[in-house]
Design an enzyme around this catalytic site. Sequence first.
Site, PDB file in Angstrom:
ATOM      1  N   ASP A  53       0.841  -1.128   0.026  1.00  0.00           N
ATOM      2  CA  ASP A  53      -0.176  -0.037   0.048  1.00  0.00           C
ATOM      3  C   ASP A  53       0.945   1.174   0.122  1.00  0.00           C
ATOM      4  O   ASP A  53       1.928   1.398   0.959  1.00  0.00           O
ATOM      5  CB  ASP A  53      -0.831   0.088   1.303  1.00  0.00           C
ATOM      6  CG  ASP A  53      -1.594   1.477   1.320  1.00  0.00           C
ATOM      7  OD1 ASP A  53      -2.570   1.533   0.504  1.00  0.00           O
ATOM      8  OD2 ASP A  53      -1.416   2.318   2.062  1.00  0.00           O
ATOM      9  N   TYR A  58       3.066  10.090  -0.061  1.00  0.00           N
ATOM     10  CA  TYR A  58       4.222   9.501   0.781  1.00  0.00           C
ATOM     11  C   TYR A  58       5.541  10.322   0.138  1.00  0.00           C
ATOM     12  O   TYR A  58       5.852   9.371  -0.996  1.00  0.00           O
ATOM     13  CB  TYR A  58       4.270   8.026   0.639  1.00  0.00           C
ATOM     14  CG  TYR A  58       2.778   7.592   1.678  1.00  0.00           C
ATOM     15  CD1 TYR A  58       2.089   8.317   2.191  1.00  0.00           C
ATOM     16  CD2 TYR A  58       2.598   6.159   1.172  1.00  0.00           C
ATOM     17  CE1 TYR A  58       1.101   7.877   3.156  1.00  0.00           C
ATOM     18  CE2 TYR A  58       1.257   5.693   1.981  1.00  0.00           C
ATOM     19  CZ  TYR A  58       0.876   6.740   2.806  1.00  0.00           C
ATOM     20  OH  TYR A  58      -0.336   6.236   3.608  1.00  0.00           O
ATOM     21  N   LYS A  85      -3.668   5.870  -3.355  1.00  0.00           N
ATOM     22  CA  LYS A  85      -4.499   6.602  -3.198  1.00  0.00           C
ATOM     23  C   LYS A  85      -4.796   7.756  -3.816  1.00  0.00           C
ATOM     24  O   LYS A  85      -4.054   8.090  -4.632  1.00  0.00           O
ATOM     25  CB  LYS A  85      -4.298   7.402  -1.526  1.00  0.00           C
ATOM     26  CG  LYS A  85      -3.961   5.958  -0.739  1.00  0.00           C
ATOM     27  CD  LYS A  85      -3.615   6.426   0.751  1.00  0.00           C
ATOM     28  CE  LYS A  85      -3.484   5.470   1.585  1.00  0.00           C
ATOM     29  NZ  LYS A  85      -2.362   4.374   1.310  1.00  0.00           N
TER      30      LYS A  85
END
Length: 343
Positions: A53, A58, A85
């Site tokens: 994930d 990030y 995401k």
Amino acid sequence: MDIAPAAHRFDQTTLGRLGFGASTLGNLYRRMSDAAAAATVHAALDAGITYFDVAPHYGFGLAEKRLGAALAEADPQESTIVSTKVGRRLDAVAPGTDLSALRQAFVSPEPYESVFDYSYDAVMRSWEDSRRRLRRERIDILYVHDIGRYAHGDAHPRLFRELMDGGYRALRELRDGGAVGAIGLGVNEWQVCEEALAAGDFDMMLLAGRYTLLEQGALDSFLPLCAARGVRLVIGGPYNSGILAHGVKGPGPFHYEYQPASPEIVARVAAIEALCDTHGVPLAAAALQFPLAHPQVASVIPGMNSAARVVQAVALAEQAIPATFWADMRAAGLIRADAPTPA
């Protein structure tokens, strides 16, 4: 592409009990070399981990780039399962921005910053950009990143409308057209997951820190709703900001919810830790395995910042825990009476 119903495709059999939370690959709080990032991903693959994930946020694309490079080398057939995401676009930083400084919790050389945007166009662009950085033909699961009052406070109603009027339509088109396998939310609160399930059709929820040894409020209404709707959960933050990984025997500081832990939380962890010692159970093993006992939980994804941490996490996930430990936890009121526990 043959897309089976997500509720059947993504469970503990397909995702694996232990997944890989890739925020660390984006230089979370501190720098990591490209070589160390690659070695960490390869160690995970060697250990049999098949679910990763990640998110554009990030490291402002850095984590996706690093994960994509490692998987392109080790898994060119895309047999691993990857989730990322949407909901944060990456905008160029202002001229003169110090890229060596800590920015939004990351020390990243990427010249971007993340800005919340739940619109249709932003979600579509985010999906395309993530595919490029990840070097993948497909992305298996798309989560909406950090929608909810936990992240947005009083701005939540406006942003939730933006999501349901725009971004959700994009997610449905991607899933219903077979471009992604499942859609859901990636959040730190279960309440917005209930709100989303009342407003739309979601398959998966990535819930961080809200179903752990310290918190089981999700059992009241959210987990029964997931069971009724066939929605699977991935559990992030199983250590509640580290306090369930390290315990409270040392001098501290002890952190919970990304801030200093209250005396009540420290006392509760101390009681859990004492029972762990009585039964010879590592606290971190109990924290990692507890959420997996719930039938709606498909995987637990702790962050791993080195190959050694991967080996440690695998050992904790496989650690034998006697049934008497869970019975004593329940009898002491340290977990809820209605919380499923590992067999």
